[in-house]
Design an enzyme around this catalytic site. Structure first.
Site, PDB file in Angstrom:
ATOM      1  N   LYS A  29       0.725  -1.344   0.032  1.00  0.00           N
ATOM      2  CA  LYS A  29      -0.217   0.081   0.009  1.00  0.00           C
ATOM      3  C   LYS A  29       0.977   1.292  -0.014  1.00  0.00           C
ATOM      4  O   LYS A  29       0.647   2.215  -0.695  1.00  0.00           O
ATOM      5  CB  LYS A  29      -0.903  -0.031   1.168  1.00  0.00           C
ATOM      6  CG  LYS A  29      -2.097   0.844   1.105  1.00  0.00           C
ATOM      7  CD  LYS A  29      -2.890   0.780   2.541  1.00  0.00           C
ATOM      8  CE  LYS A  29      -3.875  -0.364   2.627  1.00  0.00           C
ATOM      9  NZ  LYS A  29      -4.320  -0.657   3.724  1.00  0.00           N
ATOM     10  N   ARG A 100      -3.085   3.174   8.287  1.00  0.00           N
ATOM     11  CA  ARG A 100      -3.478   1.847   7.592  1.00  0.00           C
ATOM     12  C   ARG A 100      -2.277   1.196   7.575  1.00  0.00           C
ATOM     13  O   ARG A 100      -1.044   1.459   7.259  1.00  0.00           O
ATOM     14  CB  ARG A 100      -3.551   2.420   6.188  1.00  0.00           C
ATOM     15  CG  ARG A 100      -4.666   3.637   6.186  1.00  0.00           C
ATOM     16  CD  ARG A 100      -4.646   4.383   4.827  1.00  0.00           C
ATOM     17  NE  ARG A 100      -5.229   3.402   3.824  1.00  0.00           N
ATOM     18  CZ  ARG A 100      -5.307   3.731   2.414  1.00  0.00           C
ATOM     19  NH1 ARG A 100      -4.556   4.805   1.920  1.00  0.00           N
ATOM     20  NH2 ARG A 100      -5.947   2.898   1.643  1.00  0.00           N
ATOM     21  N   GLY A 109      -8.255  -8.043   4.912  1.00  0.00           N
ATOM     22  CA  GLY A 109      -8.981  -8.161   6.258  1.00  0.00           C
ATOM     23  C   GLY A 109      -8.131  -8.603   7.505  1.00  0.00           C
ATOM     24  O   GLY A 109      -8.629  -8.802   8.373  1.00  0.00           O
ATOM     25  N   MET A 111      -5.627  -6.996   8.936  1.00  0.00           N
ATOM     26  CA  MET A 111      -5.102  -5.885   9.883  1.00  0.00           C
ATOM     27  C   MET A 111      -6.066  -4.577   9.604  1.00  0.00           C
ATOM     28  O   MET A 111      -6.253  -4.333   8.607  1.00  0.00           O
ATOM     29  CB  MET A 111      -3.687  -5.431  10.043  1.00  0.00           C
ATOM     30  CG  MET A 111      -2.810  -6.418  10.594  1.00  0.00           C
ATOM     31  SD  MET A 111      -1.347  -6.470  10.328  1.00  0.00           S
ATOM     32  CE  MET A 111      -1.308  -7.042   8.858  1.00  0.00           C
ATOM     33  N   ARG A 373      -3.514  -1.317  -6.414  1.00  0.00           N
ATOM     34  CA  ARG A 373      -2.947  -2.432  -6.593  1.00  0.00           C
ATOM     35  C   ARG A 373      -3.336  -3.498  -7.647  1.00  0.00           C
ATOM     36  O   ARG A 373      -4.193  -2.957  -8.165  1.00  0.00           O
ATOM     37  CB  ARG A 373      -3.227  -3.248  -5.104  1.00  0.00           C
ATOM     38  CG  ARG A 373      -4.614  -3.779  -4.939  1.00  0.00           C
ATOM     39  CD  ARG A 373      -4.953  -4.449  -3.637  1.00  0.00           C
ATOM     40  NE  ARG A 373      -6.314  -3.760  -3.184  1.00  0.00           N
ATOM     41  CZ  ARG A 373      -6.885  -4.048  -2.165  1.00  0.00           C
ATOM     42  NH1 ARG A 373      -5.996  -4.485  -1.164  1.00  0.00           N
ATOM     43  NH2 ARG A 373      -8.001  -3.714  -1.754  1.00  0.00           N
ATOM     44  N   HIS A 491      -8.526 -42.422  -1.449  1.00  0.00           N
ATOM     45  CA  HIS A 491      -9.048 -43.054  -2.705  1.00  0.00           C
ATOM     46  C   HIS A 491      -9.871 -42.362  -3.610  1.00  0.00           C
ATOM     47  O   HIS A 491      -9.798 -42.109  -4.715  1.00  0.00           O
ATOM     48  CB  HIS A 491      -9.600 -44.553  -2.099  1.00  0.00           C
ATOM     49  CG  HIS A 491     -10.121 -45.284  -3.760  1.00  0.00           C
ATOM     50  ND1 HIS A 491     -11.289 -45.215  -4.177  1.00  0.00           N
ATOM     51  CD2 HIS A 491      -9.276 -45.940  -4.371  1.00  0.00           C
ATOM     52  CE1 HIS A 491     -11.441 -45.905  -5.145  1.00  0.00           C
ATOM     53  NE2 HIS A 491     -10.438 -46.445  -5.422  1.00  0.00           N
ATOM     54  N   SER A 799      10.078 -44.359 -15.129  1.00  0.00           N
ATOM     55  CA  SER A 799       9.065 -43.534 -14.712  1.00  0.00           C
ATOM     56  C   SER A 799       8.855 -43.592 -13.239  1.00  0.00           C
ATOM     57  O   SER A 799       8.528 -44.489 -12.501  1.00  0.00           O
ATOM     58  CB  SER A 799       7.662 -44.179 -15.398  1.00  0.00           C
ATOM     59  OG  SER A 799       6.716 -43.387 -14.818  1.00  0.00           O
ATOM     60  N   CYS A 866       4.881 -40.238 -13.003  1.00  0.00           N
ATOM     61  CA  CYS A 866       3.458 -40.471 -13.164  1.00  0.00           C
ATOM     62  C   CYS A 866       2.856 -40.290 -11.944  1.00  0.00           C
ATOM     63  O   CYS A 866       1.530 -40.780 -11.895  1.00  0.00           O
ATOM     64  CB  CYS A 866       3.467 -41.679 -13.879  1.00  0.00           C
ATOM     65  SG  CYS A 866       4.129 -43.178 -12.633  1.00  0.00           S
ATOM     66  N   TYR A 886       9.326 -35.630 -19.049  1.00  0.00           N
ATOM     67  CA  TYR A 886       8.028 -35.390 -18.919  1.00  0.00           C
ATOM     68  C   TYR A 886       7.440 -35.684 -17.705  1.00  0.00           C
ATOM     69  O   TYR A 886       8.044 -36.303 -16.726  1.00  0.00           O
ATOM     70  CB  TYR A 886       7.115 -36.325 -19.933  1.00  0.00           C
ATOM     71  CG  TYR A 886       7.179 -37.836 -19.640  1.00  0.00           C
ATOM     72  CD1 TYR A 886       6.399 -38.312 -18.740  1.00  0.00           C
ATOM     73  CD2 TYR A 886       8.123 -38.704 -20.157  1.00  0.00           C
ATOM     74  CE1 TYR A 886       5.975 -39.662 -18.413  1.00  0.00           C
ATOM     75  CE2 TYR A 886       8.219 -40.224 -19.755  1.00  0.00           C
ATOM     76  CZ  TYR A 886       7.183 -40.803 -18.880  1.00  0.00           C
ATOM     77  OH  TYR A 886       6.834 -41.803 -18.588  1.00  0.00           O
TER      78      TYR A 886
HETATM   79  P1  ADP Z   1      -7.495  -2.150   3.464  1.00  0.00           P
HETATM   80  O1  ADP Z   1      -6.109  -2.584   3.782  1.00  0.00           O
HETATM   81  O2  ADP Z   1      -8.415  -3.063   4.440  1.00  0.00           O
HETATM   82  O3  ADP Z   1      -7.964  -1.980   2.253  1.00  0.00           O
HETATM   83  P2  ADP Z   1      -7.352   0.584   3.918  1.00  0.00           P
HETATM   84  O4  ADP Z   1      -6.146   1.149   4.493  1.00  0.00           O
HETATM   85  O5  ADP Z   1      -7.365   0.751   2.288  1.00  0.00           O
HETATM   86  O6  ADP Z   1      -7.714  -0.963   4.169  1.00  0.00           O
HETATM   87  O7  ADP Z   1      -8.505   1.537   4.416  1.00  0.00           O
HETATM   88  C1  ADP Z   1      -9.852   1.115   4.246  1.00  0.00           C
HETATM   89  C2  ADP Z   1     -10.700   2.358   3.662  1.00  0.00           C
HETATM   90  O8  ADP Z   1     -10.646   3.391   4.428  1.00  0.00           O
HETATM   91  C3  ADP Z   1     -10.191   2.604   2.273  1.00  0.00           C
HETATM   92  O9  ADP Z   1     -10.653   2.281   1.238  1.00  0.00           O
HETATM   93  C4  ADP Z   1     -10.611   4.023   2.256  1.00  0.00           C
HETATM   94  O10 ADP Z   1     -12.170   4.237   1.811  1.00  0.00           O
HETATM   95  C5  ADP Z   1     -10.572   4.380   3.724  1.00  0.00           C
HETATM   96  N1  ADP Z   1      -9.426   5.414   4.126  1.00  0.00           N
HETATM   97  C6  ADP Z   1      -8.114   4.968   4.182  1.00  0.00           C
HETATM   98  N2  ADP Z   1      -7.487   6.110   4.516  1.00  0.00           N
HETATM   99  C7  ADP Z   1      -8.160   7.235   4.229  1.00  0.00           C
HETATM  100  C8  ADP Z   1      -7.985   8.639   4.096  1.00  0.00           C
HETATM  101  N3  ADP Z   1      -6.993   9.112   4.561  1.00  0.00           N
HETATM  102  N4  ADP Z   1      -8.955   9.261   3.804  1.00  0.00           N
HETATM  103  C9  ADP Z   1      -9.933   8.742   3.433  1.00  0.00           C
HETATM  104  N5  ADP Z   1     -10.542   7.640   3.372  1.00  0.00           N
HETATM  105  C10 ADP Z   1      -9.427   6.633   4.071  1.00  0.00           C
HETATM  106 MG    MG Z   2      -7.841  -0.645   0.994  1.00  0.00          MG
END
Ligand code: ADP
Ligand code: MG
Ligand code: MG
Length: 926
Positions: A29, A100, A109, A111, A373, A491, A799, A866, A886
């Protein structure tokens, strides 16, 4: 003051220190946020705390890291303050931040993110006044307390049954107000939520919610580091081979607000369709919303493009008028913003040369990009995107091949459920996803009845505690197989994968009562004949009938497969026992049969009677009489194989399993057998008793059968040679390879080779014509691998039977490993299931050694694999490196192995190609 190591990297319009190439240090990220800034895309300014700081945190603790990064973090915040023109902690006009997490590899999901950090009872008033929007300020505040309370202070549900305590309060307030949506809550309601949330935290945690912004910030940063080491994250990393040592980065970024009213929004967008791969910009957004609202499903999101919106409306049964008034697309609603987004999308996709998954927020008519990404996608989308990007000149051939995960081709090779129907279906149990595909049919508990029902035109799902070779025919006519017991290499699982048939194994919740002909799951009893559906790719068992659609080698898929042939060095053959399997294999691009298990033919039609007659015979004469009945049937089978594989090699293995597998073990079955064959039940029982072995896998099987009963080998050799001559006479090009199983000594091989060569010579003499064939052996005992040079002086090909070789090298019984292997995997004693992916250091080393010794003794000797591993991508890569000719796998894995072989060649650099058939000298006609 400045530490020797830099831990904090700025990004923004003014200064950007990171870039995409710095993923290891900044996480995915953070690296891409920096890259977007470098590309001139509008991103809220911020900074990334490196993964190295996380590692320090894990090793030396919080106080240590705090000292290490305190000054750099303070500088980072100051820079953001400068760019945004607001101060962090200023109660009159506060700068708010998001914190973040972001590891090197995306960990969906795992962290959580904290938004609106910096708010407290005073700042919320300042924010409200400054934005001239009280509701917005309190909405932001209640979200902040909720996220921080959960992620940092740990206020989570205490049991599986408990709902999220914050959501419980929200629901209560909504109910009190008589409203359904969060957006319907007024400012006073939001104030009430803030008060209730804070009381809840005080009551449950015993601490007040922190009011100092800096305390909030550090709490959040350390919580992210902490979360790298929580159980959920550890388990995810184990499952996905992500080292614990990588650590996560933390991104601290200025907040932008999608919840500032009707000219604000938040959304996600994809540069291509992640489901189908179609080159169509698409995505969803929500007006007046923040963060994950879009994916949380609280409100119905709107579509980004008009086309997408119209397509959505059709599926959602929304008419055009309603769509335009209530769910207009971003393209219609905010055309300028849409154009900017489109521009960013194109720029990013061209830059990264891959499909992008993006997050954005619109604050009062201004677009901010928050993330990009390479997008996750289905197997079908992988193929289509790779092929189309190649055509569009965005990527080269090698990149296109590397873009598709071989395993994901599964999704294109098997029937799939109708997507809408499956959404409405009820999951009643889960088991192991043993063999992919979708199946729907009526429950039947017995293999013979499966056959009868299918003859009557029904479609069936065979439900068993477990399966055995006797069930083969029933399995082959069933749509899918469900077993209550057994693992991924049971099996049922192995056979089903071979057949390309959907199978779920080890569904522990399923209780089968053969007597009552019922299957019980929980309190629900399912009768024979009830409809059931299986998703072999997920292991989900559904109640009722779900329509399926056939999959096939579509245009893009075909193009990708053709490309594999340009790069791969390994040939890919198939394990196929019948002409039908061979045909499927050839259609999928197999260039030979690497394993034809003759015994599988023994079960078809009434041949099992002749087999049993042979087993019951008292002497050689009796056995020969029975074998004479089998001869024409086997010959016919082989003719069919040679016909389908015209011009390509077919490797036929002599009888391998212990004889007891051909006789029923239950009294009823034995009684039927006695009646059918006109022999006393007692005789059958006695023979079963005699054939009993304590460890059949290491018992009287493989070439040991042919040593005891050379007449079996003789019959099989004759069937192969006669079939070959017959087909040659009919104009087919026959390349027969006869393979002796389970050899451990040269003398074993010699004894069998003598019978085979003499038989062949006899047939040639009878017919007055000859034909070349290869005579080789399986290397599947460790001893055979050790003396491979001596064996190669006699045998014309090797084989590797890696199933048995694994079993015997590890000393793990394949049938019993399910009891302890899960513990071994969890405790990291083995990294992978060695029956699925070759144990490279042990079993793999034996393979390498045997290949080397074989090549020394007989230069150009043909070598292949095989076992099950022939269809496992990581194993294929290993075999490529080991210099095999192969791999051979089940027909439905042929495309997977072809792609894996091409990828191995691209990644490893391809050694010089070798002739498909190896250079083995023709068999002397003695
Ligand atoms: P994940 O890794 O679960 O995608 P993110 O760090 O991308 O988590 O955060 C989830 C959401 O939070 C983002 O999709 C965005 O909508 C919101 N978000 C994160 N940082 C900001 C920010 N600086 N301003 C506004 N919204 C934010
Ligand atoms: Mg995100
Ligand atoms: Mg074997």
């Amino acid at each position: 003051m400045s530490s020797p190591v830099k831990y904090v990297y700025a990004f923004g319009a003014a200064l950007t220190e990171g870039e995409a190439a710095m993923k290891n240090l900044l996480g995915g990220k953070g690296a891409n946020l920096a890259e977007m800034c470098r590309l001139g895309i509008t991103v809220p300014p911020g900074f990334t705390i490196s993964t190295e700081a996380c590692t320090e945190f894990t090793d030396k603790g919080q106080a240590h890291v705090f000292e290490l990064i305190r000054d750099e973090v303070a500088q980072g915040v100051a820079r953001v303050e400068g760019e945004m023109g607001k101060r962090f902690g200023d109660p009159a006009d506060p700068l708010l931040l998001s914190v973040r997490s972001g590891a090197r590899a995306s960990m969906p999901g795992m962290m959580d993110t904290i938004l609106n950090l910096g708010l407290n009872d005073e700042a919320v008033v300042g924010l409200a006044r400054k934005a001239n929007n009280e509701r917005f300020a309190w909405d932001s505040y209640r979200r902040f307390i909720q996220m921080y309370g959960d992620v940092v202070m740990g206020l989570k549900p205490v049991s599986k049954e408990e709902h999220d305590p914050f959501e419980v309060i929200i629901d209560m307030v909504k109910e009190k107000r008589g409203v359904k949506l969060d957006t319907d809550l007024g400012t006073d309601d939001l104030k009430e939520l803030v008060q209730r949330f804070k009381s809840l935290i005080r009551a449950r945690i015993g601490r007040d919610f922190p009011t100092d912004p800096w305390e909030q910030l550090w709490g959040a940063v350390f919580a992210v580091f902490e979360s790298w080491n929580n159980d959920r994250a550890k388990v995810y990393r184990e499952l996905n081979d992500i080292p614990q040592s990588w650590g996560t980065a933390v991104n601290v970024q200025a907040m932008v607000f999608g919840n500032l009213g009707d000219s604000s929004a938040t959304g996600v967008a994809f540069s291509r369709d992640a489901g189908t791969g179609e080159d169509l910009f698409n995505g969803e957004f929500l007006i007046n919303a923040q963060g994950e609202d879009v994916v949380a499903g609280v409100r119905t999101p709107q579509q980004i493009s008009r086309l997408g919106s119209q397509r959505w409306a059709q599926l959602a049964l929304v008419n055009e008028e309603e769509r335009r008034s209530q769910f207009p697309s971003l393209e219609e609603l905010m055309p300028d913003i849409y154009q900017q987004l489109l521009k960013a999308e194109t720029l990013l996709e061209n830059h990264f040369r891959d499909m992008q998954d993006m997050e954005f927020t619109i604050q009062e008519g201004k677009l901010w990009m928050l993330q990009t990404r390479n997008g996750k996608r289905t197997g079908a989308a992988m193929v289509r995107i790779a092929v189309e990007m190649l055509k569009q000149g965005m990527i080269d051939e090698k990149t296109a091949l590397l873009r598709v995960a071989p395993e994901r081709l599964n999704e294109l090779l098997h029937p799939v459920f109708d997507t809408h129907a499956v959404k409405a279906a009820k999951v009643i149990a889960r088991g192991l996803p043993a063999s992919p595909g979708a199946a729907t049919g009526q429950i039947v508990f017995f293999a013979d009845e499966a056959e009868e029902w299918v003859k009557q035109g029904k479609v069936v799902i065979l439900v068993r505690l477990e399966t055995s070779p006797e069930d083969l025919r029933g399995m082959s006519v069933a749509q899918g197989i469900l077993t209550a017991r057994g693992g991924m290499t049971s099996h049922a699982a192995v056979v089903a994968r071979g057949m390309g048939k959907c199978c779920i194994s080890g569904a522990g919740a399923v209780h089968v009562d053969y007597k009552a002909r019922t299957m019980t799951i929980g309190d629900t009893v399912y009768q024979e004949g009830d409809w059931l559906s299986l998703d072999g790719s997920t292991g989900e068992v559904f109640e009722g009938r779900i329509p399926t659609v056939e999959a096939g080698l579509s245009g893009d898929f075909g193009a990708l497969m053709a490309l594999t042939d340009k790069y791969k060095r390994l040939h890919v053959r198939a394990n196929a026992d019948t002409p039908d399997d061979a045909k499927v294999a050839r259609n999928f691009g197999a260039t030979g049969i690497g394993l034809c298990r003759t015994e599988h033919m023994f079960f078809a039609g009434d041949r099992i009677l002749a087999v049993r007659e042979m087993i019951l015979a008292n002497d050689e004469a009796g056995r020969r009489k029975a074998l004479a009945k089998l001869l024409p049937m086997q010959r016919g089978d082989f003719e069919g194989m040679f016909r389908e594989m015209n011009g390509l090699p077919v490797t036929i293995r002599l009888l391998d399993p212990p004889l007891h597998e051909f006789i029923p073990h239950d009294e009823a079955g034995q009684r039927t057998m006695a009646n059918e064959m006109g022999v006393p039940l007692g005789k059958i029982k006695m023979r079963v008793e005699e054939l009993h072995e304590f460890n059949p896998m290491m018992g009287h099987r493989g070439c040991r059968l042919g040593i005891s009963y050379p007449e079996i080998t003789e019959m099989q050799a004759r069937a192969v040679i006669e079939a070959a001559l017959n087909m040659k006479a009919r104009g087919f090009e026959v390349k027969a390879e006869i393979m002796v199983p389970l050899v451990g000594t040269v003398r074993e091989f010699d004894a069998q080779a003598k019978v085979i060569r003499q038989t062949a010579a006899a047939v040639f003499a009878e017919r007055g014509e000859q034909l070349e064939y290869l005579l080789g052996t399986m290397i599947e005992t460790p001893r055979a691998a050790v003396i491979a040079d001596s064996i190669a002086r006699q045998a014309e090909f090797f084989s590797f039977g890696t199933n048995d070789l694994t079993q015997m090298t590890l000393g793990f019984s394949r049938d019993d490993a399910g009891k302890f292997l899960p513990d071994y995997l969890r405790k990291g004693i083995y990294e992978h299931d060695p029956f699925r992916s070759i144990d490279q250091k042990g079993v793999g080393a034996l393979v390498e050694m045997a290949v080397r010794k074989g090549q020394q003794a007989r230069p150009g000797i043909e070598t292949g694999v095989c076992g099950e591993h022939g269809g496992d991508p990581a194993s294929v890569e290993f075999f490529h490196g080991a210099g095999l000719d192969y791999v051979s796998c089940s027909p439905f894995r042929v495309p997977i192995a072809r792609l894996a072989a091409a990828q191995a060649a691209i990644r490893g650099g391809a050694p010089a190609p070798r002739a498909p058939r190896g250079g083995g000298a023709p068999t002397p006609l003695n």
